[in-house]
Design a protein around this motif. Sequence first.
Motif, PDB file in Angstrom:
ATOM      1  N   ARG A  44       0.840  -1.184   0.000  1.00 23.06           N
ATOM      2  CA  ARG A  44       0.000   0.000   0.000  1.00 23.06           C
ATOM      3  C   ARG A  44       0.880   1.241   0.000  1.00 23.06           C
ATOM      4  N   LEU A  45       0.280   2.359  -0.323  1.00 16.24           N
ATOM      5  CA  LEU A  45       0.940   3.654  -0.236  1.00 16.24           C
ATOM      6  C   LEU A  45       0.626   4.283   1.116  1.00 16.24           C
ATOM      7  N   ALA A  46       1.438   5.222   1.531  1.00 17.32           N
ATOM      8  CA  ALA A  46       1.249   5.871   2.833  1.00 17.32           C
ATOM      9  C   ALA A  46       1.218   7.377   2.667  1.00 17.32           C
ATOM     10  N   GLU A  47       0.630   8.043   3.664  1.00 16.33           N
ATOM     11  CA  GLU A  47       0.604   9.503   3.684  1.00 16.33           C
ATOM     12  C   GLU A  47       1.964  10.078   4.061  1.00 16.33           C
ATOM     13  N   TRP A  48       2.759   9.291   4.766  1.00 14.84           N
ATOM     14  CA  TRP A  48       4.071   9.716   5.272  1.00 14.84           C
ATOM     15  C   TRP A  48       3.950  10.967   6.134  1.00 14.84           C
ATOM     16  N   ASP A  49       3.053  10.839   7.143  1.00  9.84           N
ATOM     17  CA  ASP A  49       2.976  11.834   8.197  1.00  9.84           C
ATOM     18  C   ASP A  49       3.152  11.110   9.528  1.00  9.84           C
ATOM     19  N   MET A  50       2.929  11.796  10.629  1.00 11.36           N
ATOM     20  CA  MET A  50       3.176  11.197  11.941  1.00 11.36           C
ATOM     21  C   MET A  50       2.276   9.992  12.209  1.00 11.36           C
ATOM     22  N   ASP A  51       1.125   9.916  11.545  1.00  8.72           N
ATOM     23  CA  ASP A  51       0.174   8.844  11.809  1.00  8.72           C
ATOM     24  C   ASP A  51       0.178   7.740  10.769  1.00  8.72           C
ATOM     25  N   ASP A  52       0.891   7.932   9.692  1.00  8.45           N
ATOM     26  CA  ASP A  52       0.807   6.956   8.610  1.00  8.45           C
ATOM     27  C   ASP A  52       2.139   6.811   7.895  1.00  8.45           C
ATOM     28  N   LYS A  53       2.913   5.825   8.328  1.00  2.20           N
ATOM     29  CA  LYS A  53       4.191   5.500   7.704  1.00  2.20           C
ATOM     30  C   LYS A  53       4.216   4.010   7.417  1.00  2.20           C
ATOM     31  N   ILE A  54       5.171   3.597   6.610  1.00  2.24           N
ATOM     32  CA  ILE A  54       5.304   2.182   6.267  1.00  2.24           C
ATOM     33  C   ILE A  54       6.481   1.577   7.022  1.00  2.24           C
ATOM     34  N   THR A  55       6.266   0.387   7.556  1.00  3.66           N
ATOM     35  CA  THR A  55       7.335  -0.364   8.208  1.00  3.66           C
ATOM     36  C   THR A  55       7.273  -1.803   7.738  1.00  3.66           C
ATOM     37  N   PHE A  56       8.417  -2.387   7.465  1.00  2.00           N
ATOM     38  CA  PHE A  56       8.488  -3.806   7.128  1.00  2.00           C
ATOM     39  C   PHE A  56       8.799  -4.576   8.405  1.00  2.00           C
ATOM     40  N   CYS A  57       8.046  -5.642   8.674  1.00  2.99           N
ATOM     41  CA  CYS A  57       8.282  -6.398   9.902  1.00  2.99           C
ATOM     42  C   CYS A  57       8.572  -7.861   9.585  1.00  2.99           C
ATOM     43  N   MET A  58       9.119  -8.559  10.572  1.00  6.36           N
ATOM     44  CA  MET A  58       9.479  -9.954  10.371  1.00  6.36           C
ATOM     45  C   MET A  58       8.220 -10.824  10.319  1.00  6.36           C
ATOM     46  N   SER A  59       8.238 -11.801   9.428  1.00  3.80           N
ATOM     47  CA  SER A  59       7.078 -12.684   9.297  1.00  3.80           C
ATOM     48  C   SER A  59       7.082 -13.779  10.355  1.00  3.80           C
ATOM     49  N   GLY A  60       8.262 -14.107  10.867  1.00  9.14           N
ATOM     50  CA  GLY A  60       8.361 -15.216  11.804  1.00  9.14           C
ATOM     51  C   GLY A  60       8.350 -16.564  11.122  1.00  9.14           C
ATOM     52  N   ARG A  61       8.418 -16.591   9.801  1.00  7.95           N
ATOM     53  CA  ARG A  61       8.358 -17.849   9.055  1.00  7.95           C
ATOM     54  C   ARG A  61       9.727 -18.153   8.450  1.00  7.95           C
ATOM     55  N   ASN A  62      10.180 -19.376   8.659  1.00  3.88           N
ATOM     56  CA  ASN A  62      11.439 -19.834   8.077  1.00  3.88           C
ATOM     57  C   ASN A  62      11.159 -20.701   6.860  1.00  3.88           C
ATOM     58  N   TYR A  63      11.929 -20.493   5.805  1.00  2.00           N
ATOM     59  CA  TYR A  63      11.750 -21.233   4.567  1.00  2.00           C
ATOM     60  C   TYR A  63      13.072 -21.850   4.119  1.00  2.00           C
ATOM     61  N   THR A  64      12.957 -22.959   3.418  1.00  2.00           N
ATOM     62  CA  THR A  64      14.050 -23.383   2.555  1.00  2.00           C
ATOM     63  C   THR A  64      13.838 -22.681   1.221  1.00  2.00           C
ATOM     64  N   PHE A  65      14.854 -22.708   0.383  1.00  2.05           N
ATOM     65  CA  PHE A  65      14.739 -22.069  -0.927  1.00  2.05           C
ATOM     66  C   PHE A  65      13.577 -22.661  -1.722  1.00  2.05           C
ATOM     67  N   ARG A  66      13.466 -23.986  -1.688  1.00  3.90           N
ATOM     68  CA  ARG A  66      12.423 -24.662  -2.462  1.00  3.90           C
ATOM     69  C   ARG A  66      11.035 -24.371  -1.897  1.00  3.90           C
ATOM     70  N   ASP A  67      10.898 -24.333  -0.569  1.00  4.57           N
ATOM     71  CA  ASP A  67       9.596 -24.056   0.039  1.00  4.57           C
ATOM     72  C   ASP A  67       9.100 -22.656  -0.307  1.00  4.57           C
ATOM     73  N   PHE A  68      10.014 -21.687  -0.283  1.00  2.07           N
ATOM     74  CA  PHE A  68       9.614 -20.322  -0.618  1.00  2.07           C
ATOM     75  C   PHE A  68       9.207 -20.235  -2.092  1.00  2.07           C
ATOM     76  N   GLU A  69       9.932 -20.938  -2.957  1.00  4.19           N
ATOM     77  CA  GLU A  69       9.591 -20.945  -4.378  1.00  4.19           C
ATOM     78  C   GLU A  69       8.181 -21.509  -4.591  1.00  4.19           C
ATOM     79  N   LYS A  70       7.856 -22.596  -3.893  1.00  7.40           N
ATOM     80  CA  LYS A  70       6.517 -23.186  -4.032  1.00  7.40           C
ATOM     81  C   LYS A  70       5.441 -22.211  -3.583  1.00  7.40           C
ATOM     82  N   MET A  71       5.680 -21.569  -2.436  1.00  6.59           N
ATOM     83  CA  MET A  71       4.700 -20.609  -1.929  1.00  6.59           C
ATOM     84  C   MET A  71       4.523 -19.448  -2.905  1.00  6.59           C
TER      85      MET A  71
END
Length: 738
Positions: free
Chosen positions: A165-192
């Motif tokens: 999504r896009l954000a307003e980039w003000d004090m109330d609306d910014k973008i943050t990337f967070c950890m998923s907590g999911r571990n993958y092998t290379f092949r498992d991620f490719e399948k997903m």
Amino acid sequence: MVKGRVCLSGEAKNGLEILKRKRLQRLNSGNASEVKALTNMMTRSGGDALRESASCGMKLHGSSDAYCRSTGASEEKLAFLKHKVEKFDTSNLDWTDKIPECPVFCPTKEEFEDPLVYLQKIAPEASKYGICKIISPLSASVPAGVVLMKEKAGFKFTTRVQPLRLAEWDMDDKITFCMSGRNYTFRDFEKMANRMFARRYYSAGCLPATYLEKEFWHEIACGKEETVEYACDIDGSAFSSSPNDQLGNSKWNLKTLSRLPKSTLRLLGNTIPGVTEPMLYIGMLFSMFAWHVEDHYLYSINYHHCGASKIWYGIPGHAALDFEKAVRKLVYTHDILSTEGEDGAFDVLLGKTTMFPPNILLEQSVPVYKAVQKPGEFVITFPRAYHSGFSHGFNCGEAVNFAVGDWFPLGAMASQRYALLGRVPLLPHEELLCKEALLLFKSSSIPECKGADYSSTEFVSHRCIKVSFVHIMRFQHRARWSLLKLGIRMSPTSQGTILCSLCKQDCYVAYIKCNCCSHSICLRHEIESLGCSCGGNVVLFVRRDLSEMEAAAQKFEREEGILEEVQQQIECGGDLCTQPNLFQCVDGYVPYCEIKFDLNPETMVGAQLQDIDCGSCSLPVLNQKEFVKSCVVDSSLSCAASAMCSFLDPQESPSVPKNGHDSKGCTVAAGDGNLSSLSSPSYGQCLSTRQRTTYGSQATPDKDQCSDDSDSEIFRVKRRSSVKAEKQTENSVMTTLR
């Protein structure tokens, strides 16, 4: 219903909530080793880009608590909700067809022999676009999947969740990337990833790049997908170690490229993941890398191992300032900027989570170029070139940084901006410059190297090193003369780079320290900045090989045009000194004169250095003084120039006087640069952070480590946190690699 979103059935909504709740519980209940691993990854990759909380740390138009109470929605769901962002008009996507392609190069096998030689050859043309694409004449005989599943048995990685999504980039609306907590092998991620692609397009086949480009910007503005996963900054390489792999055995193998003979980063004694050591980037449909510039304005090289293509957008380095102006004006609201001017936008962009459509740049006449990268192709980003992009499906890429001589003026500019913002540097720029310059100086004294026929690109590279080095050595000598005139004592040291406790500037040639405290500051601050209680027991520490460095600088100055280029840097580089009057030319000073003053002991600021217990040495932040308030950054930062404090008089003659006395009473040295005034004992031990390093607040010493080369034990982290140095706590520990 949010505009542009598809209405889901009640069953689908419940299923989505259950999945999100499970993900949150999984992260919160993770064992200690997993939490430690995530924390280390956060430190490497920047505090802005990651948060340990499962919530993506965001509110939408008001208090998230109030919103949750009124709607019953989870905080995590708030991070992904889309709404129309008026400042980004995506109703018409015809602009995607108007962005011109970057240059594409197809070297022969002979041209492909040495990557840095080839890159320097194409740089004069390619750098005008910020990015370029190189199609490799060699192929990898061992696929990346085989390398990561068989050659690297047990290879797994954790992904990050990216809100689509896009954000307003003000004090109330910014973008943050967070950890998923999911571990993958290379092949498992490719399948997903392939499963998600097929679910959307009812096919696993490739789709046209022009179609997927429009799809991405439509999706991020008003589509139904909430998130994607992206495995970025993963330690490792997918280049094969097989002796039969042509590409893996070439110099274009990213595992060795940054250490090649012509790469400045070869001088670093320590490895920095993602900078001197490559990292992997494993994506899926619409995984994105947000707008950013490389750390310290370094070059970067990215190889596409396998999978769907990627789209890159690039901004030429000469337009970086215009890019930052446009972002400050059209993307960010004033209340989220840490400082005025373009540095405020630069500071937020360091978080690497800002994504917006490049059409707003085109409307501001900022040049933008595009690359569609396919397997077997390299993408190069040039110094200070902002770039962003996204994936067209499952793919695997690999990237590393490098630097050559022409990077030094821009690297100095990056160091200046980090100091202005109080950010811990990633590289010891001053140390790298001095070491590279001394190697040039020594090689010019070898008979067989004299009169060597250097290529035009090597000549430019060497000249950038010489000009940058002369600039810093003239600054250092003038600052030292001014300090010793005040009566400060000088003492030699073999210590390598330390960080200024005020601005975090890296200090290699000299620094100031007081007997009564462990604070060290660079020569760009007033002595009072130390905040000493002893009343001025101050010592100026200088490198033991300072005389050799000054001899090298004087030799470089005798070359035609060097001093004129230094003067040009001064005129367009700005001034970051906190005591500008101290470094103005005054009667009694001549460049490189031997510094001797007959002073009344009662008026002396400094005192004889006493033995210092290295165990008490540290680099805490001095909160009572702020570096930023007295600094002014000129708009001419767009010049590719070192922005250090300048003291070169435009009327000075470029010639170096012979030994003797000038009309102003200075004893002038002709090149040996003797430190006859070094009467204090040497600084017997040095700081090290091999065991523990505080990120932004304190460098903890290791008594067992003491090296003349110190190379930068403190520089061990890929990216900086956006949290200001003065706000860091003593427990914010920087990841170190043994």
